[in-house]
Design an enzyme around this catalytic site. Structure first.
Site, mmCIF file in Angstrom:
data_model
loop_
_atom_site.group_PDB
_atom_site.id
_atom_site.type_symbol
_atom_site.label_atom_id
_atom_site.label_comp_id
_atom_site.label_asym_id
_atom_site.label_seq_id
_atom_site.Cartn_x
_atom_site.Cartn_y
_atom_site.Cartn_z
ATOM 1 C CB SER A 1 -22.424 28.018 -0.303
ATOM 2 O OG SER A 1 -21.228 27.962 -1.066
ATOM 3 C CG HIS B 1 -26.226 29.349 -0.323
ATOM 4 N ND1 HIS B 1 -26.698 28.063 -0.447
ATOM 5 C CD2 HIS B 1 -25.295 29.506 -1.299
ATOM 6 C CE1 HIS B 1 -26.074 27.450 -1.439
ATOM 7 N NE2 HIS B 1 -25.215 28.303 -1.975
ATOM 8 C CE LYS C 1 -27.233 28.085 -4.547
ATOM 9 N NZ LYS C 1 -26.962 28.560 -5.918
#
Length: 421
Positions: A208, A236, A267
């Site tokens: 990340s 991610h 996310k």
């Protein structure tokens, strides 16, 4: 004074509770120690102040102290779904039907039909047998290694893995090995020298801070060669990376070959909260019995589950949003590189603009905000010393005009601070 009130007064049990008197010497010592460390952090230019947002999460937000909308380029809101009207409406509907929360862990009275539905959709999305929900992916990572690994086993972890993986591994009793970042020769040497009962390779799919990608196909190949399992954290990547958003294993053409996937609902998948593990049915069943964060944490609230359900329906029916974020990423990276900036990572929406100095990164971010662009400077200890950067994150919801405006602001500030010519 009435007798009862007088009694309360005499016993110190009046309506207002007196402030507890802590040990003056001990608290003074604590304040002094922490105050000194805080001063050192400020002096080093690495103090992290929190800007207060006064709107919903979106590509355009407002912050405390200003009514002017600014462009947000630092959220994990990769698909732009954090304030999607359909998702918000669905969450409100299930909030009304199922209530604010369960006031329980899952195995007592904290499992509703919607929790099972979401777990089923997650496993369907990833092409796995089953899934288990956690309060966060940090909890999922904290709960897996300790549960499944014994002193007879060994875990092999990339040196730049996320803090949650590192902390999760610390909790287990397996032999711990750390291999150099994405260094397959180092990993293989350590695998070859191990005689552990179970060998588990643990890696982020996408790292990340740098936006670079694990060489997953080669890791899977090594795992087969040395009879090891592969664990990937896809926080991610899930929902937006790879051709249809299935993550790093899709990007690297090894769909279905990773043994264990941990990821997040907080996310790209609506930005609310929650994490999960998905994999073999026996593993998921075992985690329900042994994983401490699952056993001893409250279940996900219905409104959060509703967000996950709606997002999963969207992703299972279309890959349009993941394709859009990929297109936006290419536009930003190409324009910034052409302007003379050093952009780390690979073709991923995490686009670190490398600056090196911590104070410069902080000043750069402040100057961007005055131009209506919200980004954050990252420095030690979040990233290694001397590698401070502005981490830009691209969303499917960004328009081409918004991306171009951000690039123009970067160029203006970069020239004023002598980062570029």
């Amino acid at each position: 004074m009435p007798v009862f009130s007088k009694l309360l007064s005499l016993t110190g049990c009046s309506g207002r509770q007196p402030m507890r008197q802590y040990s003056a010497a001990a608290q003074s010592q604590l304040r002094e120690l922490l105050g000194k460390q805080l001063s050192d952090i400020r002096e080093a230019g690495t103090f992290k102040a929190e800007r207060i947002i006064t709107s919903s999460q979106s590509t355009q937000i407002t912050v405390q102290g200003s009514d002017q909308k600014i462009l947000n380029f630092c959220a994990n809101n990769y698909l732009g779904l954090a304030n999607n009207p359909e998702i918000v409406q669905h969450s409100q509907q299930l909030l009304g039907k199922y209530g604010a929360g369960l006031s329980s862990v899952r195995f007592i009275c904290g499992t509703q039909d919607i929790h099972k539905q979401l777990e089923q959709k997650i496993s369907q999305f990833h092409g796995r047998e089953d899934a288990i929900l956690y309060a966060s992916c940090f909890d999922a990572n904290a709960g897996i290694f300790e549960a499944i690994l014994t002193p007879e086993d060994a875990v092999f972890s990339d040196e730049l893995n996320h803090a949650s993986i590192i902390d999760g591994i610390r909790l287990c009793r397996a032999k711990k090995h750390r291999y150099k970042h994405r260094d397959l020769a180092d990993l293989e040497q350590q695998l070859r020298s191990s005689d552990a009962r179970l060998k588990l390779i643990a890696t982020d799919g996408v790292f990340s801070m740098d936006g670079n990608i694990a060489p997953l196909a080669r890791i899977v190949e090594l795992a087969k060669k040395h009879n090891a399992l592969v664990f990937v954290d896809e926080c991610h990547a899930t929902g937006f990376f790879g051709a249809t958003g299935r993550g790093t294993e899709e990007y690297d053409n090894v769909m279905g070959e990773v043994d264990i996937i941990n990821s997040t609902l907080g996310k790209a998948l609506g930005g609310a909260s929650g994490g999960y593990t998905t994999g073999p049915a026996e593993l998921i069943s075992f985690l329900r019995q042994k994983s401490r964060p699952y056993l001893f944490s409250n279940t996900l609230p219905p409104a959060v589950v509703a967000v996950g359900l709606k997002v999963m329906d969207m992703l299972l029916s279309s890959s349009e949003l993941s394709q859009r974020v990929q297109s936006n990423t290419q536009r930003f990276r190409q324009a910034m590189t052409k302007a003379g900036f050093t952009i780390a990572g690979e073709n991923h929406p995490i686009c670190p603009v490398m600056l090196g100095d911590a104070r410069l990164a902080s000043s750069f971010a402040d100057a961007m905000l005055t131009r209506g662009i919200y980004v954050i400077g990252f420095s030690y200890p979040v990233v290694p010393q001397g590698k401070a950067r502005i981490r830009v994150q691209i969303s499917a919801a960004h328009t081409e005009q918004e991306i171009d405006r951000a690039v123009e602001a970067f160029i203006e500030v970069g020239r004023s601070l002598k980062v570029i010519k």
